[in-house]
Write an enzyme that holds these catalytic residues in place. Structure first.
Site, PDB file in Angstrom:
ATOM      1  N   MET A  52       0.868  -1.196   0.000  1.00  0.00           N
ATOM      2  CA  MET A  52       0.000   0.000   0.000  1.00  0.00           C
ATOM      3  C   MET A  52       0.901   1.242   0.000  1.00  0.00           C
ATOM      4  SD  MET A  52      -2.694   1.221   2.950  1.00  0.00           S
ATOM      5  CE  MET A  52      -1.514   1.619   4.236  1.00  0.00           C
ATOM      6  N   ASN A  53       0.509   2.307  -0.761  1.00  0.00           N
ATOM      7  CA  ASN A  53       1.110   3.627  -0.511  1.00  0.00           C
ATOM      8  C   ASN A  53       0.011   4.664  -0.345  1.00  0.00           C
ATOM      9  OD1 ASN A  53       1.751   2.879  -3.498  1.00  0.00           O
ATOM     10  ND2 ASN A  53       1.979   5.054  -3.622  1.00  0.00           N
ATOM     11  N   ASP A  54       0.020   5.769  -1.043  1.00  0.00           N
ATOM     12  CA  ASP A  54      -0.821   6.932  -0.715  1.00  0.00           C
ATOM     13  C   ASP A  54      -2.294   6.640  -0.383  1.00  0.00           C
ATOM     14  OD1 ASP A  54       1.446   7.613  -2.129  1.00  0.00           O
ATOM     15  OD2 ASP A  54       0.410   8.844  -3.605  1.00  0.00           O
ATOM     16  N   TRP A  78       5.892  -2.054  -4.597  1.00  0.00           N
ATOM     17  CA  TRP A  78       5.104  -1.268  -5.545  1.00  0.00           C
ATOM     18  C   TRP A  78       5.013  -1.992  -6.891  1.00  0.00           C
ATOM     19  CZ3 TRP A  78       5.340   1.261 -10.239  1.00  0.00           C
ATOM     20  CH2 TRP A  78       4.435   2.306 -10.439  1.00  0.00           C
ATOM     21  N   PHE A 110      -3.283   5.625 -10.623  1.00  0.00           N
ATOM     22  CA  PHE A 110      -2.485   6.352  -9.641  1.00  0.00           C
ATOM     23  C   PHE A 110      -3.390   7.176  -8.704  1.00  0.00           C
ATOM     24  CE2 PHE A 110       2.200   6.792 -11.248  1.00  0.00           C
ATOM     25  CZ  PHE A 110       2.311   5.416 -11.269  1.00  0.00           C
ATOM     26  N   SER A 111      -2.752   7.998  -7.863  1.00  0.00           N
ATOM     27  CA  SER A 111      -3.479   8.696  -6.800  1.00  0.00           C
ATOM     28  C   SER A 111      -4.528   9.685  -7.310  1.00  0.00           C
ATOM     29  CB  SER A 111      -2.490   9.438  -5.906  1.00  0.00           C
ATOM     30  OG  SER A 111      -1.836   8.479  -5.119  1.00  0.00           O
ATOM     31  N   ARG A 185      -0.040  14.649 -12.427  1.00  0.00           N
ATOM     32  CA  ARG A 185      -0.847  13.652 -11.705  1.00  0.00           C
ATOM     33  C   ARG A 185      -1.442  14.134 -10.382  1.00  0.00           C
ATOM     34  NH1 ARG A 185       4.542  11.620 -11.524  1.00  0.00           N
ATOM     35  NH2 ARG A 185       5.463  11.654  -9.437  1.00  0.00           N
ATOM     36  N   ASP A 186      -2.122  13.188  -9.739  1.00  0.00           N
ATOM     37  CA  ASP A 186      -2.658  13.268  -8.374  1.00  0.00           C
ATOM     38  C   ASP A 186      -3.765  14.317  -8.223  1.00  0.00           C
ATOM     39  OD1 ASP A 186      -0.664  11.425  -8.051  1.00  0.00           O
ATOM     40  OD2 ASP A 186       0.705  12.730  -6.956  1.00  0.00           O
ATOM     41  N   GLU A 237       3.984  16.312  -5.576  1.00  0.00           N
ATOM     42  CA  GLU A 237       2.991  15.244  -5.676  1.00  0.00           C
ATOM     43  C   GLU A 237       1.808  15.547  -4.743  1.00  0.00           C
ATOM     44  OE1 GLU A 237       5.608  11.381  -6.911  1.00  0.00           O
ATOM     45  OE2 GLU A 237       5.487  11.705  -4.757  1.00  0.00           O
TER      46      GLU A 237
HETATM   47  C1  FRU Z   1       3.177   9.533  -4.291  1.00  0.00           C
HETATM   48  C2  FRU Z   1       3.030   8.933  -5.676  1.00  0.00           C
HETATM   49  C3  FRU Z   1       2.019   9.711  -6.499  1.00  0.00           C
HETATM   50  C4  FRU Z   1       1.535   8.693  -7.490  1.00  0.00           C
HETATM   51  C5  FRU Z   1       1.545   7.429  -6.672  1.00  0.00           C
HETATM   52  C6  FRU Z   1       1.884   6.197  -7.440  1.00  0.00           C
HETATM   53  O1  FRU Z   1       3.659   8.648  -3.345  1.00  0.00           O
HETATM   54  O2  FRU Z   1       4.276   8.880  -6.330  1.00  0.00           O
HETATM   55  O3  FRU Z   1       2.539  10.875  -7.101  1.00  0.00           O
HETATM   56  O4  FRU Z   1       0.269   8.984  -7.994  1.00  0.00           O
HETATM   57  O5  FRU Z   1       2.496   7.612  -5.648  1.00  0.00           O
HETATM   58  O6  FRU Z   1       1.702   5.051  -6.675  1.00  0.00           O
END
Ligand code: FRU
Length: 516
Positions: A52-54, A78, A110-111, A185-186, A237
């Site tokens: 898991m990340n963001d 990842w 992505f996020s 992104r994001d 980000e």
């Molecule tokens: C931040 C990030 C975002 C991206 C996502 C990819 O941690 O790099 O910019 O959308 O993680 O997993």
């Protein structure tokens, strides 16, 4: 016979290799199997298994807090990103839900963020059943591998069953990458009441880009912010933008959060913020100094909830750092979220944010007033549930030096100090347990220039949960968040200070991962 003995041998090897859980104080028979393993946090959210990340798409809708997140269901590192999903009724206990969004021919997911389209401006639902609309970045891995410059663009998906299932919009992408930006992104979307528009913020490498829309599908570019402002040691980000009102004066300001990786003051990933004005089209600030939401190394990519019923701003961050996030020594899952934190705006000489876990986390729990023993100027106690608890105390201002040690009976320790001459907090995890998995984990010692709220005394709280510590100084004006990987539960606490704290309390926090 030969066959039987090889089965026995395999069994013996498997048993010998199975790592015994030595770091968790919660009894095994009370916690669901998946959440009983070394280092597993007991009152924070972590996925049942895998990477898991963001946090993504934080939104409240008809009684449910949604937590979507960057998820790779096939590994503990990842990979092709999905949106994982969990829900909660109170931001304390979480229920794991099926994966919400999977990669498709346009790319990985992505996020991004999610909104409740109350007036059905998108036409995806009805006014009786308004759609939940998620906006995310499509990341095309083929384009990225070929080093083209047009492989990130924004898509939307909607849900008519409060987040249980999503349908992707047929005409994605809704925000193409017209300027061929390598990083694009994001998206963070929110409803801007004054202009009666949807506003979208995303990041284009070294700046935040602002758009608006009437229907969440067609977007108009308005302005950008930040190319020459703030920290730029890495790529920008995960932006967020929201108003906050200073409780004492009634003054309202807009806060822009920008995560940056690398380039945080203590190394790797971190989240800076700007306080300024937003008129629906442009964000401006007169802030000249860098400000960071948390100077611990493990709070990244945090964003806040959309559509909360009151004026609260609740934030959740990814409790890790890209410097070592993929090699931490957990086995079946990797990474945890920070506790949900309430953000507030304050002012001394300048405006600043405070962040502190929401108070309901420890509501109705038994708090113990600790009988502390004094040895010279050191106050000491031990408690069997310390490694799953909140410790709180007050100290008078001006604040004198203090040294806090949290430790286990193996001598592993976390040190949190305040240096009154430098007016600086520090957190040292160099001897906290296993640090061997990455060169950049143990050092540097995390430093945070002190910031003070108005008032006679400063209140401190420390949340420990098996393998994480979240320290809040002076009501959240100073925050330091860090992971650690001990060989045994932490049970000892000492504080060395000239000013005896009036009280020290400890609140054991029960596991949220119980059978029922
Ligand atoms: C931040 C990030 C975002 C991206 C996502 C990819 O941690 O790099 O910019 O959308 O993680 O997993």
């Amino acid at each position: 016979m030969k066959y039987l003995s090889s089965i026995l041998l395999v069994f013996l090897i498997m048993t010998a290799c199975k790592k015994e859980n030595t770091t968790n104080a919660t009894p095994k028979d009370t916690v669901v199997e998946a959440y009983y393993e070394n280092f597993r946090p007991q009152y924070h959210f972590s996925p049942e298994a895998h990477w898991m990340n963001d946090p993504n798409g934080l939104v409240y809708n008809v009684g449910t807090y949604h937590l979507f997140y960057q998820f790779y269901p096939d590994s503990t590192v990842w990979g092709p990103m999905h949106w994982g999903h969990a829900t909660s009724k109170d931001l304390k206990k979480w229920t794991n839900e099926p994966v919400a969004l999977k990669p498709d021919s346009l790319g990985y997911i992505f996020s991004g963020s999610a909104v409740v389209d109350h007036n059905n401006t998108s036409g995806f639902g009805t006014s009786q059943n308004p759609p939940l609309v998620a906006m995310f970045t499509y990341h095309d891995p083929v384009g990225a591998a070929q080093k083209t410059t047009n492989y990130q663009y924004q898509g939307i998906a909607y849900s008519l069953d409060n987040g249980q299932t999503f349908t992707k919009y047929a005409n994605n992408p809704v925000v193409p990458n017209s300027d061929n930006l390598v990083d694009f992104r994001d998206p963070k979307v929110f409803w801007h009441e004054a202009s009666q528009k949807w506003v979208l913020l995303l990041v284009g490498g070294d700046r935040a880009m602002i758009y608006n829309s009437d229907n969440l599908k067609e977007w108009t570019y308005l302005s950008d912010f930040g190319q020459n402002t703030g920290a730029h040691g890495g790529v920008w980000e995960c932006p967020d933008l929201f108003p906050l009102t200073i409780e004492e004066t009634g003054e309202t300001k807009w806060v822009l959060l920008i995560s940056i990786n690398p380039g945080a003051p203590n190394g790797g990933s971190g989240t800076q913020y700007f306080i300024g004005e937003f008129d629906g089209k442009t964000f401006t600030t007169s802030q000249t100094e860098e400000k960071w939401i948390d100077l611990g190394r493990d709070n990244y990519a945090g964003i806040t909830y959309n559509n909360l019923p009151d004026e609260q701003r609740i934030f959740i961050g990814w409790m890790s750092n890209w410097d070592y996030g993929q090699v931490t020594p957990t086995e079946k899952w990797r990474s945890t979220m920070t506790l949900p934190r309430k953000l507030e705006l304050h002012k001394n000489e300048a405006y600043f944010l405070t962040n502190k876990p929401i108070e309901t986390l420890t509501e109705n729990l038994q708090t113990e007033n600790l009988q502390i023993q004094k040895k010279n100027e050191i106050y000491v106690f031990s408690h069997p549930e310390l490694n799953q608890s909140k410790i709180a105390f007050d100290l008078p201002k001006p604040l004198n030096d203090f040294n806090i040690k949290l430790s286990n009976t193996d001598g592993e320790q976390l040190l949190i100090s305040y240096d009154s001459e430098k007016q600086e907090y520090s957190l040292d995890r160099s001897k906290s347990g296993d640090t061997t998995f990455s060169d950049s984990f143990a050092l540097p010692v995390m430093k945070a220039p002190a910031n003070f709220k108005k008032g006679e005394s400063a209140d401190f709280s420390i949340y420990i949960d098996t393998s994480s510590v979240e320290f809040f100084g002076d009501g959240g004006a100073n925050a330091l968040t860090a992971q650690f990987f001990p060989s045994k539960p932490y049970t000892e606490f000492s504080i060395e200070t000239k000013d005896k704290p009036t009280t020290i309390t400890l609140t054991p926090i029960p596991s949220i991962w119980k059978e029922n």
